[in-house]
Design an enzyme around this catalytic site. Structure first.
Site, short mmCIF file in Angstrom:
data_model
loop_
_atom_site.label_atom_id
_atom_site.label_comp_id
_atom_site.label_asym_id
_atom_site.label_seq_id
_atom_site.Cartn_x
_atom_site.Cartn_y
_atom_site.Cartn_z
N SER A 49 0.86 -1.19 0.00
CA SER A 49 0.00 0.00 0.00
C SER A 49 0.89 1.24 0.00
CB SER A 49 -0.89 0.00 1.24
OG SER A 49 -0.09 0.18 2.39
N ASP A 84 -0.73 -1.39 -4.03
CA ASP A 84 -2.09 -1.76 -3.60
C ASP A 84 -2.89 -0.47 -3.35
OD1 ASP A 84 -4.16 -3.45 -2.76
OD2 ASP A 84 -3.49 -3.42 -0.68
N HIS A 85 -4.05 -0.36 -3.95
CA HIS A 85 -4.93 0.81 -3.80
C HIS A 85 -4.17 2.12 -4.04
CE1 HIS A 85 -8.44 -1.40 -2.51
NE2 HIS A 85 -7.65 -2.13 -1.75
N HIS A 177 -12.25 -4.96 3.76
CA HIS A 177 -10.92 -5.15 4.34
C HIS A 177 -11.04 -5.36 5.84
CE1 HIS A 177 -9.68 -2.63 0.70
NE2 HIS A 177 -9.09 -3.79 0.53
N GLY A 178 -10.09 -6.09 6.39
CA GLY A 178 -10.08 -6.30 7.84
C GLY A 178 -11.02 -7.43 8.24
N HIS A 207 -10.59 -8.64 -3.08
CA HIS A 207 -9.92 -7.97 -1.95
C HIS A 207 -10.49 -8.50 -0.64
CE1 HIS A 207 -7.59 -4.54 -3.79
NE2 HIS A 207 -8.18 -5.08 -4.83
N ASN A 231 -4.05 -9.45 3.83
CA ASN A 231 -3.15 -8.60 4.60
C ASN A 231 -3.36 -8.79 6.10
OD1 ASN A 231 -1.45 -6.56 5.47
ND2 ASN A 231 -2.80 -4.89 4.91
P1 13P Z 1 -7.44 -7.92 4.28
O1 13P Z 1 -6.58 -7.02 5.10
O2 13P Z 1 -8.86 -7.92 4.75
O3 13P Z 1 -6.88 -9.29 4.16
O4 13P Z 1 -7.50 -7.30 2.82
C1 13P Z 1 -6.32 -7.14 2.07
C2 13P Z 1 -6.57 -6.41 0.80
O5 13P Z 1 -7.60 -6.52 0.18
C3 13P Z 1 -5.51 -5.53 0.30
O6 13P Z 1 -5.90 -4.81 -0.81
#
Ligand code: 13P
Length: 287
Positions: A49, A84-85, A177-178, A207, A231
């Site tokens: 990121s 990423d993003h 995410h998360g 994602h 992540n």
């Molecule tokens: P997580 O942190 O939920 O695994 O997502 C990672 C992600 O999509 C990074 O772009």
């Protein structure tokens, strides 16, 4: 072997498995991922990121570190360094610094602007043999303690963005995410199906890979998802193993405070998550 993500995703899409994007945060993370993918002969995409790039000392530092480790560990499997993003500005800076793959996340712009900017990023990246990921339908997550359930992409917008020549495409299908909240209803396979219909042969990206049940991930892969991003799960595993080490008082025994010892259990836990994900996505032995 540093490469763009294009060929590895085309192969995965054709053969029906997923390539993991594992986000890296520091030296330990990068070593952990490279060691496991080489051991298991799997391709991989290292997600970075903009925040993580900055934390590690900028885009140039990330590229230099990954290149040096790739050489040091004699990595023979395909590895992409992927922004990423990325913001519009970040995309060009990472490209300049030597990232081999770029995500331009224009999902927060009005659609026409997302489309126009994606086209510009594609032209610049393809001129250098660098692959591009675009996104429609913002992928939610936790913000100030409030967990958004994730947007759902509009198929017509997906069709237009996919037609810009992007090498992979992320659409919001209820993923976030998360950690997922207890009341999360699951992935929207109806939306995934609609998106797949209009995006044709462009490999899709899922994602928010942390915490999606294995059966849903596998179903998504069988429906055309070729890249799954993970992540948070490594961060949780790393933190938990480090907590155990410290709570057991091991940092106070001998030279247990040495970072090479202190960070070892967490790094091993992160490696185990990578192994599990490669197994789940079906990419072991595919390099
Ligand atoms: P997580 O942190 O939920 O695994 O997502 C990672 C992600 O999509 C990074 O772009």
């Amino acid at each position: 072997m540093l490469v763009s993500a294009k060929e590895m995703l085309e192969k995965a899409h054709k053969e029906g498995y997923g390539v993991a994007q594992i986000n890296i945060n520091n030296l330990e993370w990068t070593k952990a991922v490279l060691e496991v993918v080489e051991e298991l002969k799997s391709p991989v995409i290292l997600g970075v990121s903009e925040g993580a790039s900055k934390y590690m000392g900028g885009y140039g530092t990330v590229v230099a570190m990954v290149k040096a480790l790739d050489k040091f560990y004699h990595v023979s499997v395909p590895v992409a360094i992927h922004l990423d993003h990325g913001t519009y500005e970040g995309a060009f800076k990472a490209l300049e610094a030597g990232y081999t793959s770029i995500m331009f996340d224009g999902s927060s712009y009005p659609f026409a602007e997302n489309l126009a900017k994606t086209k510009e990023v594609v032209a610049a990246c393809h001129a250098k043999g660098v692959s591009v990921e675009a996104e429609v339908g913002a992928i939610g997550g936790e913000e100030d303690g409030v967990i958004g359930l994730g947007e759902v992409a509009d198929p017509e917008e997906c069709r237009q963005i996919a037609a810009t020549g992007v090498d992979m495409f992320a659409a919001g299908i209820g993923n976030i995410h998360g950690k997922y909240p207890d009341n999360w209803p699951g992935l929207r396979f109806d939306v995934l199906e609609a998106v797949k219909k209009v995006t044709g042969n462009v490999p899709l990206v899922l994602h928010g890979g942390t915490g999606i049940p294995a059966d849903q991930v596998k179903k998504a892969i069988s429906m055309g998802v070729s890249k799954v991003n993970v992540n948070t799960e490594l961060q949780l595993a790393f933190a938990e193993a480090t907590r155990k080490y410290i709570e057991a008082g091991k940092d106070r025994i001998g030279k247990g405070f040495d970072p090479r010892k202190l960070l070892a259990p967490g790094t091993e836990a992160a490696k185990q998550v990578v192994r599990e994900k490669l197994e789940m996505f079906g990419s072991i032995g595919k390099a």
